[in-house]
Design a protein around this motif. Sequence first.
Motif, PDB file in Angstrom:
ATOM      1  N   TYR A 220       0.857  -1.187   0.000  1.00  0.00           N
ATOM      2  CA  TYR A 220       0.000   0.000   0.000  1.00  0.00           C
ATOM      3  C   TYR A 220       0.887   1.229   0.000  1.00  0.00           C
ATOM      4  CZ  TYR A 220      -3.725  -3.229   1.009  1.00  0.00           C
ATOM      5  OH  TYR A 220      -4.595  -4.259   0.937  1.00  0.00           O
ATOM      6  N   GLY A 224      -2.316   5.696   5.554  1.00  0.00           N
ATOM      7  CA  GLY A 224      -3.563   6.376   5.174  1.00  0.00           C
ATOM      8  C   GLY A 224      -4.268   5.612   4.073  1.00  0.00           C
ATOM      9  N   ASP A 225      -3.489   5.229   3.061  1.00  0.00           N
ATOM     10  CA  ASP A 225      -4.028   4.480   1.931  1.00  0.00           C
ATOM     11  C   ASP A 225      -4.622   3.156   2.399  1.00  0.00           C
ATOM     12  OD1 ASP A 225      -4.474   3.641  -0.720  1.00  0.00           O
ATOM     13  OD2 ASP A 225      -2.551   2.552  -0.694  1.00  0.00           O
ATOM     14  N   TYR A 227      -5.676   2.255   5.412  1.00  0.00           N
ATOM     15  CA  TYR A 227      -6.896   2.363   6.216  1.00  0.00           C
ATOM     16  C   TYR A 227      -8.076   2.802   5.362  1.00  0.00           C
ATOM     17  CZ  TYR A 227      -4.434   1.552  10.581  1.00  0.00           C
ATOM     18  OH  TYR A 227      -3.724   0.979  11.590  1.00  0.00           O
ATOM     19  N   THR A 228      -7.797   3.680   4.382  1.00  0.00           N
ATOM     20  CA  THR A 228      -8.894   4.134   3.541  1.00  0.00           C
ATOM     21  C   THR A 228      -9.499   2.954   2.777  1.00  0.00           C
ATOM     22  OG1 THR A 228      -7.586   6.132   3.254  1.00  0.00           O
ATOM     23  CG2 THR A 228      -9.542   5.919   1.886  1.00  0.00           C
ATOM     24  N   GLU A 229      -8.610   2.082   2.288  1.00  0.00           N
ATOM     25  CA  GLU A 229      -9.144   0.905   1.597  1.00  0.00           C
ATOM     26  C   GLU A 229      -9.884  -0.009   2.556  1.00  0.00           C
ATOM     27  OE1 GLU A 229      -7.122  -1.408  -1.204  1.00  0.00           O
ATOM     28  OE2 GLU A 229      -5.936   0.254  -2.018  1.00  0.00           O
ATOM     29  N   MET A 231     -11.529   0.800   5.108  1.00  0.00           N
ATOM     30  CA  MET A 231     -12.842   1.344   5.447  1.00  0.00           C
ATOM     31  C   MET A 231     -13.922   0.851   4.484  1.00  0.00           C
ATOM     32  SD  MET A 231     -12.698   3.495   8.029  1.00  0.00           S
ATOM     33  CE  MET A 231     -13.387   5.139   8.040  1.00  0.00           C
ATOM     34  N   GLN A 232     -13.506   0.517   3.278  1.00  0.00           N
ATOM     35  CA  GLN A 232     -14.474   0.091   2.278  1.00  0.00           C
ATOM     36  C   GLN A 232     -14.965  -1.326   2.551  1.00  0.00           C
ATOM     37  OE1 GLN A 232     -15.110   2.697   0.405  1.00  0.00           O
ATOM     38  NE2 GLN A 232     -13.352   3.662   1.408  1.00  0.00           N
TER      39      GLN A 232
ATOM     40  N   ASN B  38     -11.780   9.428  11.017  1.00  0.00           N
ATOM     41  CA  ASN B  38     -10.381   9.345  10.611  1.00  0.00           C
ATOM     42  C   ASN B  38      -9.663  10.657  10.878  1.00  0.00           C
ATOM     43  OD1 ASN B  38     -10.626   6.825   9.678  1.00  0.00           O
ATOM     44  ND2 ASN B  38     -10.869   7.402   7.530  1.00  0.00           N
ATOM     45  N   TRP B  40      -6.080  12.067   9.290  1.00  0.00           N
ATOM     46  CA  TRP B  40      -5.025  11.708   8.339  1.00  0.00           C
ATOM     47  C   TRP B  40      -5.208  10.264   7.862  1.00  0.00           C
ATOM     48  CZ3 TRP B  40      -3.156  13.274  13.379  1.00  0.00           C
ATOM     49  CH2 TRP B  40      -3.049  14.662  13.487  1.00  0.00           C
ATOM     50  N   GLY B  41      -6.425   9.860   7.719  1.00  0.00           N
ATOM     51  CA  GLY B  41      -6.701   8.527   7.212  1.00  0.00           C
ATOM     52  C   GLY B  41      -6.602   7.418   8.231  1.00  0.00           C
TER      53      GLY B  41
END
Lengths: 901, 77
Positions: A220, A224-225, A227-229, A231-232, B38, B40-41
Amino acid sequence: MLPHWVILLVSFGYLGLLFAVAYYGDKRADAGRSIISNPYIYTFSIAVYCTGWTFYGSVGRAAATGVGFLPIYLGPTLAALLWWLLLRKIIHLSKVFNITSIADFIASRFGKSMKIGGLVTIIAVVGIMPYISLQLKAISLSFNTLFHFHGIPQESGFFLGEDTALYVALILAVFAILFGTRHIDVTERHEGMVAAIAFESLVKFLAFTAVGLFVTFSIYRGPGDLYTEAMQVPELARLMEMDALPGGYAAWFSLTFISMTAIMFLPRQFQVLVVENVNEDHVRTATWLFPLYLFAINLFVIPIAFAGVMQFAGASVDPDTMVLALPLMHGHNLLALFVFLGGLSAATGMVIVESIALSTMLSNDLLVPIMLRLKLLRTEGMGGVLLTIRRGCILGVLLLGYLYFRLIGESYALVTIGLVSFAAAAQFAPAILLGLYWKGASRSGALAGLAAGFVVWAYTLLLPSFAKSGWLPMSIVDPGPFGISALGPYHLLNLTMFDPITHSVFWSMLFNVGFLVAVSLYDRPTGLDQLQAAMFVQGSRASDTGDTRFWHGTTRVEDLKGLVARLLGVDRAERAFQSYARQHGLKFNSDTVADAMLLEFTERELAKTVGAASARVMMSSIIEGEALSIEGLMRIMDETSQVIEYSRQLEQKSRELEVATQELQRTNERLKELDVLKDDFVNTISHELRTPLTSIRALSEILHDEINMDPDDRQRFLGIMVKETERLTRLVNQVLDFSKIESGAVRGIQEDLELTEVVQEALATTIQLARDRNVVITNQLPSGSVRVTGDRDRLVQVVVNLLSNAIKYCDDQAGKVHLRLVLEPEEVRVEVRDNGPGIRPEERERIFEKFHQLSDTVKGKPHGTGLGLAICKAIVQNHGGRIWVEDNFGGGSIFIVTLPV
Amino acid sequence: MGRLPESKRRNERLIALFVAAVLALNFPLLSLASVMKNFWGIPVLYLYLFFIWALIILAAGLTLRNRRETADPPEET
């Protein structure tokens, strides 16, 4: 795909490297240049806490429960905050008592009890067994993952075969035996082992961080990247809140609690924290550095877990193996190999330390005391036997772990097995913590508490694990034995609100602490128990507060030396005793009877090797006479104190006698003096009486014979005779007067009178006498009135007496007498100064005594009756005043009378 | 009241730090961080836990930092 031989080669190569590190550590220790005497090595050795369970299991638990793995590391962080207070005390006590294990520590606290040592050992072995099996499972799991990933068919006929875990257990046993039982003296630290453990902690940390960095920043683009994924994915988003944790906040709390106890009271943690500690001050660094290690190694747990869940979506990959599977999936075989080594480090480190700690406990606190009691073990050549026992124990412990793995292991996830062991280690906490801070915690109390806690733990956690694995009917767990749900191991008394671990921790702690406190409160501890309790609670530093007072009887030094020699060999025993003799400036003959200090020294030497409880048994086997009970001790002390009391009374009596004698002597002296004075007085009186009598008689004879005497002469003679008789009368009056005043018969008239008038009257009376002797009298009287209460005539008498004395004794040529009346706040002073020869200091007191006369005056012969001043003193005292004499600066003396106003 | 000896003062600080840490890492304070948000993510719950954790380590390090004092004997508490 890695060829199998590479994996095996690397594994054995790594174990070889560990040996090298350990060997180097031992060599350095032998040379006296310890490499582990260093707070950083100490901290890394504590990180043996992070086992294969941390390495593989945390990710598995994170994948299932989110932050559910964290309490296991937050607990130690919290506990570390108390290390400075608590751990240093434990380390210190362990050094004083040569503690070899946690069982030894608890047994020592409770009167060096064999039963407690044995019970703690049993709890530890039974409780830790699942934990060891967990490591075996982790290692074999990682092997299999590495071998079988992607279902690539294994190379056939490979010698590791099916049963990886058994081989792992055996290899580790060899490893532990080589490290852990080089010396039989277990308090001599296993420096090599500690060095190897610290090294392993470094490897597992680097490996885990490497895979974490790889996953987060290579698969990743940063956290941040990732965790963002995540979250989906609904099942992952769910894990970002506390709700995902089974058992909720109660489970969170109970996990934190048992981890706090585990970090200190798991046998292997006690081993590295306390037994292997070189310097108490290393705790200072460990307190923050060890939590930092935990913090760092846990940083990537959630990212790896989430990445794993997302990457392997749909594929059936065991979450516990994701650490290894992720790099493998992305074709990073070398990274995977490194991760595998990290996992191997974590698991082997734990197994080595744990098996050494457990084997020490098993041999010192369970097997040796029993064998000594049953006389199965003779103390001759015990050293070799001990080593064999200890090695056997290591093998036994690992095989037990393997057995548990075979019986149970397959049915559980890693974390759950570990928590069962944590809950077992928590059972030691009440006995240790209460034991350290509450003197009243007694041996029976600890025994009852430990036993109760252990039974509840076994019923609520161990028993269900057997049921779940199919060795017992599942109906025992649900609904419960005999179908009674109130007895169900997971919901005793239908307490259903907790998860199994919290449920077990609650009940076992309740029973553990409850029994410990209740039984202690109704217990009557023996002398040794009380002594040990007091020393542990006070954390006494003085090493001379040993319990040697409890040995009595006569034992020869030679016998003691023999006892130690059987264990340590003749040479070492000889050396130990010689250095003891040197230190204490003693010289041993073969027949010297050992004193209490030496007995204590011997017991501690033995305890270093076989633990406190065994040492006690061994000592009692050769010491003639029983260990002294506190009652016996008290009796002796009572007797002694009685004797002391008697002698003190005697001393006091003799002191009193001495005082009385001295007083008698003084009185006697006084009497003698008085006697002499009285003789003198009688002489004086006789003389005084005879002088006028002689002159009267002579004159009257002349008058009688000379009838034709000149009338003038006759008249003169008669005048003299009258004067002489007057003098006689005065003398007799004074004597009578004095005896009256002395006896207090005359209180005198109490009237209010003006003192200046009294003084003036006295001056008037003596003015003629002064003129006769050419003495100048001056006076200084206050202008106002000075009122006193008293007898006017008596006071006049006093002043007259003082004045006439002054006139009599003052300078012949230029006599001067000065009278002064001074009014002070509470009293009035009458001062009479003369310029005579003065009175010598030693006489000043005594001139006021009756019959005393200034014998050595310039005039040679006494002037008065010796009663004048004595009368004055008596009168003044009757008026509540004082009279004394001082030096008149410039010659002469001052007589001072004070009277209350 | 006179000044406490430094070692005793340090023990008190450690105990206070322990109590504060236990409170911060348990219900109900912990539940405040359990929200779907969140920064910063990074989920708030994770940020909170690791931030508190780091804070505890820092405070422990600072409390025990002074090396001038030699190790004193374990105190009675």
